[in-house]
Design an enzyme around this catalytic site. Structure first.
Site, short mmCIF file in Angstrom:
data_model
loop_
_atom_site.label_atom_id
_atom_site.label_comp_id
_atom_site.label_asym_id
_atom_site.label_seq_id
_atom_site.Cartn_x
_atom_site.Cartn_y
_atom_site.Cartn_z
CG HIS A 67 -8.44 6.82 6.54
ND1 HIS A 67 -8.84 7.51 7.65
CD2 HIS A 67 -8.07 5.60 6.99
CE1 HIS A 67 -8.70 6.73 8.72
NE2 HIS A 67 -8.25 5.57 8.34
CD GLU A 118 -8.30 0.46 2.98
OE1 GLU A 118 -7.24 -0.03 2.52
OE2 GLU A 118 -8.49 0.63 4.19
CD GLU A 125 -10.20 0.91 7.68
OE1 GLU A 125 -9.37 0.30 7.01
OE2 GLU A 125 -9.95 1.96 8.28
CE1 TYR A 149 -5.06 6.21 7.97
CE2 TYR A 149 -4.82 6.00 5.58
CZ TYR A 149 -4.96 5.42 6.83
OH TYR A 149 -4.96 4.06 6.94
CD GLU A 205 -4.44 -2.79 6.76
OE1 GLU A 205 -5.63 -2.99 7.06
OE2 GLU A 205 -3.91 -1.68 6.80
CG ASP A 208 -7.09 3.57 3.54
OD1 ASP A 208 -8.19 4.05 3.20
OD2 ASP A 208 -6.87 3.08 4.66
NE ARG A 231 -2.04 1.99 3.64
CZ ARG A 231 -2.70 2.52 4.68
NH1 ARG A 231 -3.93 2.11 4.96
NH2 ARG A 231 -2.15 3.41 5.46
CD1 TRP A 258 -7.40 11.89 10.72
CD2 TRP A 258 -8.00 9.79 11.25
NE1 TRP A 258 -6.26 11.13 10.75
CE2 TRP A 258 -6.60 9.84 11.07
CE3 TRP A 258 -8.61 8.58 11.57
CZ2 TRP A 258 -5.79 8.71 11.22
CZ3 TRP A 258 -7.82 7.46 11.72
CH2 TRP A 258 -6.42 7.53 11.55
NE ARG A 278 -9.63 -2.17 4.10
CZ ARG A 278 -8.58 -2.67 4.76
NH1 ARG A 278 -8.06 -3.83 4.39
NH2 ARG A 278 -8.06 -2.01 5.78
C1 GCO Z 1 -6.14 0.69 7.46
C2 GCO Z 1 -6.90 1.60 8.35
C3 GCO Z 1 -6.20 2.05 9.59
C4 GCO Z 1 -7.19 2.80 10.48
C5 GCO Z 1 -7.02 2.37 11.90
C6 GCO Z 1 -8.00 3.09 12.81
O1 GCO Z 1 -6.49 0.63 6.30
O2 GCO Z 1 -5.26 0.01 7.97
O3 GCO Z 1 -7.51 2.62 7.63
O4 GCO Z 1 -5.04 2.78 9.34
O5 GCO Z 1 -7.04 4.16 10.37
O6 GCO Z 1 -7.18 1.00 11.97
O7 GCO Z 1 -7.96 2.55 14.08
MG MG Z 2 -8.14 1.71 5.79
#
Ligand code: GCO
Ligand code: MG
Length: 403
Positions: free
Chosen positions: A213, A237, A263, A160, A340, A211, A148, A403, A284
């Site tokens: 996010h 992602e 996630e 991020y 991951e 990602d 990634r 975030w 995910r």
């Molecule tokens: C990822 C996630 C993490 C999250 C974290 C939050 O893809 O691994 O986005 O980086 O930000 O798990 O607790």
């Molecule tokens: Mg993520």
């Protein structure tokens, strides 16, 4: 029957907070479940200790499905991250106990191995495109087949996925949430250049992932997906916050870049439409945040009907207990995609001795009976809980953002 005689919650902070449930049967067999919810850990610890554990004592540890239904339906207030993480911990610990009693590694009880090993992806990041690509190269040298890429966005003071520490990315970094600033235009300008350079320097043999996010609107995500098509990503992602599942129709209509999401989901209802309408390629959700192995298997079975593959979340806030459980699940599930993998610190590994292993870009849960992971409670006790929040994010004009 293996009667449950004791259960307790262990909260420890070997570098970051983890909440672990330990269930014990009358015969002295114990099982572990992860209940960590990053930044909200004590809510789950209390939910378990104050509300679920009293109903666990005396139950038959073998009745996993019944326990799941009891705690899900029995709450009346269904779903939600706190409740589902607590149910996940019970479910995982009961699977651990069942497999230990059977004398088999858990994956054997889930149908056996569907593959010899589990492909994982690592995280490369840097302050510049060059630094990120150098990091990716070092992952490839360690044998990773998938990486990634996250690079700092020029003009933003933090981004991020870009860590201060080279090896261990830990976003839950402050006693009161760190405030970060976000600019979608700056971000959208920077990402395609990163992947063009990465393909140029790293070639085409490695899988590349990214990602977002949850930072884009559907039309912005469609544009980014389109801009990245020539770089052939393995996945893009969390392109948008996915509360509105129908929003993915718009993204899908504009790009052939594969999409991953989930996630933060905690039940099959969060991804039902995404899967049934084939709006995503990878789901995910993972063991701890989606109701344990029992519920995750249902998500995967639904996904399998629609050519959606699994891609379990595996950041550092997923404890080694979840990592082990995820690897047993990954090894057995027919529609596995990728896992991951972010390495835990040496302190975390010492608190949670485990049998899973990494080699050549792939992982295996090991052959120990059960999950193949334990907790060293004496070591855990030396790392008391420390409040730590994930950051929050604002736009340049001060508006709160994702975030
Ligand atoms: C990822 C996630 C993490 C999250 C974290 C939050 O893809 O691994 O986005 O980086 O930000 O798990 O607790
Ligand atoms: Mg993520």
């Amino acid at each position: 029957m293996p009667r449950i005689v004791a259960a307790r919650v262990i909260v420890t902070c070997p570098g970051r907070n983890f909440v672990t449930l330990r269930i014990e049967t009358a015969d002295g067999v114990h099982g572990l479940g992860d209940a960590t919810l990053n930044g909200r850990e004590l809510a789950v610890a209390s939910y378990l200790s104050d509300h679920l554990i009293p109903c666990l004592i005396g139950r038959d540890a073998h009745q996993i499905e019944d326990a799941w239904q009891y705690f899900y339906r029995g709450a009346y207030w269904r779903r939600g991250p706190v409740g589902m993480a607590a149910i996940a911990a019970i479910d995982t610990a009961l699977w651990d106990i069942k497999a230990k009693i059977a004398g088999l590694p858990l994956y054997q009880l889930l149908g056996g191995a569907s593959r010899t090993e589990v492909m994982v992806y690592g995280h490369a990041n840097g302050k510049t495109i060059e630094e990120t690509i150098d990091q990716a190269r070092s992952y490839i040298e360690q044998g990773y087949k998938a990486v990634r890429l996250q690079s700092a966005v020029p003009g933003l003071s933090s981004t991020y996925g870009v860590s201060k520490d080279r090896l261990f990315y830990e976003p839950a970094d402050a006693d009161i949430p760190t405030e970060t600033v976000w600019s979608t235009p700056a971000y959208l300008r920077s990402v395609p250049a990163l992947f063009e350079a990465a393909r140029d320097k790293l070639g085409w043999a490695v899988h590349l992932l990214h990602d977002v996010h949850h930072r884009l609107t559907p039309i912005e995500a469609g544009r980014l997906g389109k801009d990245l098509e020539a770089s052939r990503l393995f996945w893009l992602e969390d392109a948008t916050p996915a509360e509105n599942q129908a929003a993915f129709r718009l993204i899908r209509a504009h790009t052939t870049t594969p999409l991953a999401v989930g996630e933060v989901f905690n039940s099959i209802w969060d991804c039902k439409q995404l899967i049934e309408e084939q709006l995503i390629d990878y789901i995910r959700t993972t063991v701890v945040h989606a109701g344990g192995i029992t519920h995750l298997r249902k998500v995967a079975a639904l996904a399998d009907l629609y050519n959606v593959r699994t891609g379990c979340h595996g950041a550092t806030d997923l404890s080694p207990v979840t990592m082990a459980a995820a690897l047993h699940f990954d090894l057995s599930v027919p529609n596995f995609g990728i896992q991951e993998y972010m390495r835990h610190t040496a302190e975390t590994d010492a608190v949670f001795p485990h049998h899973y292993r990494f080699a050549g870009g792939c992982m295996h849960p090991g052959e120990a009976a059960g999950l193949g992971v334990d907790i060293d409670e004496a070591a855990a006790a030396t790392f008391p809980y420390r409040r730590a929040y994930l950051p929050v994010s604002r736009l340049e004009d001060g508006s709160m953002f994702n975030w």
